[in-house]
Design an enzyme around this catalytic site. Structure first.
Site, PDB file in Angstrom:
ATOM      1  N   ASP A   1      35.868  54.917  36.200  1.00  0.00           N
ATOM      2  CA  ASP A   1      35.156  54.166  37.236  1.00  0.00           C
ATOM      3  C   ASP A   1      35.814  54.507  38.569  1.00  0.00           C
ATOM      4  O   ASP A   1      36.917  54.046  38.866  1.00  0.00           O
ATOM      5  CB  ASP A   1      35.239  52.669  36.944  1.00  0.00           C
TER       6      ASP A   1
ATOM      7  N   HIS B   1      37.074  46.279  36.408  1.00  0.00           N
ATOM      8  CA  HIS B   1      35.912  45.534  36.868  1.00  0.00           C
ATOM      9  C   HIS B   1      35.065  45.232  35.634  1.00  0.00           C
ATOM     10  O   HIS B   1      35.042  46.008  34.677  1.00  0.00           O
ATOM     11  CB  HIS B   1      35.130  46.396  37.863  1.00  0.00           C
TER      12      HIS B   1
ATOM     13  N   LYS C   1      29.184  51.601  48.461  1.00  0.00           N
ATOM     14  CA  LYS C   1      30.589  51.456  48.833  1.00  0.00           C
ATOM     15  C   LYS C   1      31.098  52.659  49.618  1.00  0.00           C
ATOM     16  O   LYS C   1      32.234  52.659  50.090  1.00  0.00           O
ATOM     17  CB  LYS C   1      31.450  51.247  47.581  1.00  0.00           C
TER      18      LYS C   1
ATOM     19  N   GLN D   1      35.950  52.756  43.696  1.00  0.00           N
ATOM     20  CA  GLN D   1      36.846  52.444  44.802  1.00  0.00           C
ATOM     21  C   GLN D   1      37.710  53.627  45.210  1.00  0.00           C
ATOM     22  O   GLN D   1      38.600  53.474  46.062  1.00  0.00           O
ATOM     23  CB  GLN D   1      37.745  51.252  44.429  1.00  0.00           C
TER      24      GLN D   1
ATOM     25  N   CYS E   1      34.896  40.040  40.020  1.00  0.00           N
ATOM     26  CA  CYS E   1      34.415  40.642  38.761  1.00  0.00           C
ATOM     27  C   CYS E   1      35.565  41.286  37.992  1.00  0.00           C
ATOM     28  O   CYS E   1      35.403  42.342  37.376  1.00  0.00           O
ATOM     29  CB  CYS E   1      33.308  41.663  39.029  1.00  0.00           C
TER      30      CYS E   1
END
Length: 428
Positions: free
Chosen positions: A214, A137, A240, A217, A385
């Site tokens: 990261d 991302h 999220k 997700q 993104c």
């Protein structure tokens, strides 16, 4: 996740019961069509428990946190720090290592900047290498580009295979002795790929590099143990994972957070201040300048409670089965190509694809999204993104369907029926 755990998750999870906790899913849209929400990777919907927790905070407990000695200040502080404790337990961390930010982007910018400011002794300096991946991302790419340009470091990256996986064939060459940081996504927001973080951590630590993950997700969809993961920093975001917007989390190893410089200056992050010099508050407050997102932390704490009650093993097992079903159903749509892994193994809860009409050829994802919206189906379209991914696979953009705990197989069936309608609309 092994088969026994998946079967246990299926037995314990009732998606229809879960859906009743999400008031927005009762909405009708587009001339009284049922809402089919398949955009959870962009932002998940919120259960009533999160909404109620934030309302109660504002109605009964609001005040600024820390330092205040009156009742409301003490209550607000207890709720805010209580949320930190909940997040820490959720990811198996020390609460001192949990820093509240406004989102994953700020968390990743924090790490990139303080490592750039730390200097060559314990940060990033001229001639060092920063490694990221072609899958990132923009939030885990642009900050490192900026830091590399500012410090004189070199930016390198791991590429992608044709099947949507990280290409680790040259891992030892890319992550070399000059590497100071490896920044990698846990689960791709566009491809859905679940990356082998253990192999990357192992190689990075062999050469003395730090690993920044990261996990935006992954934390909402599967169990997360930061100790077991082995990274040095982990970022994720509240909105999220069924929580509110405006709050994210940076976890970092305590010894690193203690030695690195602060990110922002101001109130709250200080210990003593004079006109000549300032000393800083202990972690995590050293990295939380100014009035923090108090109500948002309360909401995030409620979201953590909700997910904990569901059981993250159950969530992961249910969503794995759902992704498996969705991939099988999407493969039945003529002219549809999945961008990313085409099986459910080592995969998260997002599926990107492109669609062609026999009559017109490729249908632009924005057109796909608009026609689906007319059917009440909400998907995300664009480059998500993650433009380097689109460049790698030679597509201008993709349509992405993404799932959460409230998504059902009926939602997937509605998507497939909607895509057939799209093809008819464009002359198939």
């Amino acid at each position: 996740m092994n088969t026994d755990r998946r079967q246990a998750g299926r037995a314990a999870f009732d998606s229809e019961l879960v859906r009743k906790d999400f008031p927005i899913l009762e909405r009708r849209v587009q001339d009284d069509k049922a809402l089919v929400y398949l955009d959870s990777a962009a932002s998940s919907q919120k259960p009533r428990q999160v909404i109620d927790a934030m309302t109660e905070y504002y109605e009964r407990h609001h005040s600024n946190v820390h330092r205040g000695v009156h009742t409301l200040a003490e209550e607000a502080t207890a709720l805010y720090e209580g949320a930190r404790d909940k997040v820490a337990r959720f990811i198996n961390a020390d609460p001192r290592e949990v820093i509240f930010t406004k989102n994953s982007s700020e968390a990743l910018n924090l790490v990139a900047n303080v490592l750039g400011w730390a200097g060559e002794s314990n940060g990033i300096g001229r001639g060092d290498r920063v490694v990221t991946t072609q899958m990132e991302h923009h939030s885990n790419l642009v900050p490192w580009q900026l830091t590399a340009a500012r410090t004189g470091a070199e930016l390198a990256w791991l590429g992608l295979t044709d099947g949507g996986r990280l290409d680790l064939s040259n891992l030892d060459e890319v992550v070399d002795e000059r590497t100071r940081v490896v920044a990698v996504v846990h689960v791709s927001n566009i491809l859905g790929t679940l990356n082998p973080i253990d192999a990357i951590v192992r190689r990075a630590h062999e050469v003395g590099a730090l690993v920044v993950v990261d996990a935006s997700q992954s934390v909402p969809h599967m169990p997360m143990d930061v100790r077991e993961l082995g990274a040095d920093f982990v970022a994720f975001t509240g909105h999220k994972m069924l929580g509110p917007t405006g709050i994210g989390v940076l976890w970092g190893r305590a010894e690193l957070l203690e030695e690195l410089p602060p990110f922002l200056g101001g109130g709250e992050m200080v210990q003593t201040v004079s006109m000549e010099a300032t000393t800083y508050a202990p972690i995590p407050h050293k990295y939380e300048a100014g009035t923090p997102p108090i109500a948002e932390a309360v909401g995030l704490g409620a979201a953590v409670d909700y997910l904990t009650a569901l059981g993250m093993d159950n969530v992961a097992a249910y969503e794995h089965e759902l992704v498996e079903y969705a991939i099988d159903r999407l493969k039945q749509v003529e002219g549809l190509t999945i961008i990313g892994p085409d099986t459910a193994e080592d995969r998260g809860a997002a599926i990107s694809f492109v669609l062609e009409s026999p009559a017109l050829g490729a249908i632009h994802p924005h057109d796909v999204g608009q026609v689906l919206d007319e059917q009440g189906i909400a998907v995300r379209v664009g480059q998500h993104c993650a433009r380097p991914v689109c460049l790698r696979y030679g597509v201008p953009a993709t349509t992405r369907a993404s799932f959460s705990v409230y998504t059902t197989k009926g939602d997937v069936d509605a998507l497939v029926e909607g895509l057939e309608h799209v093809k008819r609309f464009f002359g198939a």
